[in-house]
Design an enzyme around this catalytic site. Structure first.
Site, short mmCIF file in Angstrom:
data_model
loop_
_atom_site.label_atom_id
_atom_site.label_comp_id
_atom_site.label_asym_id
_atom_site.label_seq_id
_atom_site.Cartn_x
_atom_site.Cartn_y
_atom_site.Cartn_z
N GLU A 136 -9.27 -9.70 3.76
CA GLU A 136 -9.64 -8.30 3.46
C GLU A 136 -11.00 -8.25 2.78
OE1 GLU A 136 -6.54 -6.02 1.60
OE2 GLU A 136 -7.84 -4.26 1.38
N GLU A 164 -0.15 -12.39 -1.84
CA GLU A 164 -1.58 -12.44 -2.11
C GLU A 164 -1.94 -13.61 -3.01
OE1 GLU A 164 -2.87 -8.72 -3.78
OE2 GLU A 164 -2.06 -7.54 -2.10
N ASP A 214 5.51 -7.06 2.38
CA ASP A 214 4.76 -7.57 1.22
C ASP A 214 5.68 -7.92 0.06
OD1 ASP A 214 2.01 -7.80 1.59
OD2 ASP A 214 1.65 -5.66 1.27
N LYS A 270 4.60 -11.47 3.13
CA LYS A 270 3.19 -11.66 2.82
C LYS A 270 3.02 -11.72 1.31
CE LYS A 270 -0.12 -8.33 3.50
NZ LYS A 270 -0.69 -8.14 2.15
N SER A 279 0.85 -1.20 0.00
CA SER A 279 0.00 0.00 0.00
C SER A 279 0.88 1.25 0.00
CB SER A 279 -0.93 0.01 1.22
OG SER A 279 -0.21 -0.24 2.41
O1 KIV Z 1 -0.46 -3.45 1.56
C1 KIV Z 1 -1.14 -3.38 2.58
O2 KIV Z 1 -1.12 -2.40 3.32
C2 KIV Z 1 -1.97 -4.52 2.92
C3 KIV Z 1 -3.01 -4.31 3.99
C4 KIV Z 1 -4.17 -3.59 3.42
C5 KIV Z 1 -3.40 -5.58 4.63
O3 KIV Z 1 -1.86 -5.55 2.34
#
Ligand code: KIV
Length: 310
Positions: free
Chosen positions: A225, A158, A127, A156, A85
């Site tokens: 989410e 997706e 991420d 993390k 994000s």
């Molecule tokens: O990138 C991010 O901030 C996220 C959150 C919305 C969980 O993946």
């Protein structure tokens, strides 16, 4: 619920003498040197699993730079997510699709430094950005290595069951993984917008099958989410080895996450339904808002299903 000791305000003695000015103040939000011992025990995978097992809510917040990371850590936020994000809140992109691995590496290093200068207790998740893990397990390992070497404790990624093989590959090689289902922002174009996912029996069954596959592959956490609260609650009960972390998924997930800018009211557009602005009614600035967020997640007063969920 375990009470979180409020850390003392940083004292002049805690500031670096090298960087302190003649008046004793420090410029540019200088962070204290990392000499004092942590006031709380550092978070680890076993500690997070213990919290999950005893039903203690896990508090996660995004962070992108050293100062905010240090403040969140000192405020009792247990997991800091260097979310992609950052493409939207730091880089001004229209979506997370354009975020590079180099940008993630840079911000992960900044956050890691900030945590090191604070209590040093937060669990740091970074991420894997779009295009850096989809090609092969080996590509994912190479990308994850960059983020782990920048200071992440966990990565993390997706996606549904198709990522399970990659998750297993990373976990077997000592890289803890957080999965992410429901509204997955990297695939917003395929999903047709930022919409609730998992509505209806068929979609719910697909999401459940994906979640179970990811748990079996070794994912220790799962961000859910924009998923209906009832489905998130059922998955949370079923996934005993994988802590669900909700964002727009109701109050019954094992933990909650918000994008920091949203919870500080720094959103120039229309705030998403699942967000609470913790700066409103708060007299203690950013640190106060972060402490209020931690307390509200811990005591279950945030989120409120009737207000923040579907
Ligand atoms: O990138 C991010 O901030 C996220 C959150 C919305 C969980 O993946």
């Amino acid at each position: 619920m375990t009470a979180i000791p409020t850390p003392p305000a940083p004292s002049a003695a805690g500031a670096s003498s090298a960087s302190a000015s003649a008046s004793g103040s420090t410029p540019y939000g200088t962070l204290p040197v990392a000499t004092s011992p942590a006031l709380r025990r550092p978070l680890s995978l076993p500690r997070l699993a213990e919290m999950h097992a005893r039903g203690e809510k896990i508090v996660m917040l995004t962070a992108y730079d050293a100062t905010f990371a240090a403040m969140a850590d000192a405020s009792g936020v247990e997991c800091l997510l260097v979310g992609d994000s950052l493409g939207m809140v730091c880089q001004g992109l229209a979506s997370t699709v354009g975020v590079s691995l180099e940008a993630m590496r840079y911000h992960t290093e900044c956050v890691s430094r900030g945590v090191g200068r604070s209590q040093g207790t937060a669990w740091l998740i970074a991420d894997l950005p779009f295009g850096t893990y989809q090609q092969s397990r080996e590509q994912a390992l190479a990308s994850a290595t960059v983020l782990m070497q920048a200071g992440a404790h966990m990565v993390k990624l997706e996606g549904g069951g198709w990522t399970a093989d990659t998750v297993r590959f990373l976990v077997e090689r000592g890289i803890p993984v957080c999965a992410h289902l429901g509204l997955t922002p990297q695939t917003v174009h395929a999903l047709g917008g930022y919409r609730v996912q998992g509505r209806g029996d068929e979609a719910a069954a697909r999401l459940r099958a994906d979640a179970l596959a990811l748990q079996d592959a070794g994912a220790a956490m799962l961000v859910l989410e924009m998923v209906p609260a009832a489905l998130a609650a059922a998955l949370t009960r079923e996934l005993t080895r994988c802590a669900t972390i909700g964002i727009g998924a109701g109050k019954d997930t094992a933990g909650q996450v918000l994008v920091m800018h949203d919870m500080l009211g720094m959103n120039l557009g229309k705030m998403a339904k699942f967000v609470r602005n913790f700066m409103a009614d708060n007299r203690d600035g950013v640190a106060g808002a972060m402490r209020a967020y931690v307390s509200a997640v811990k005591d279950g007063s945030f989120p409120v299903d009737a207000q923040h969920a579907w």
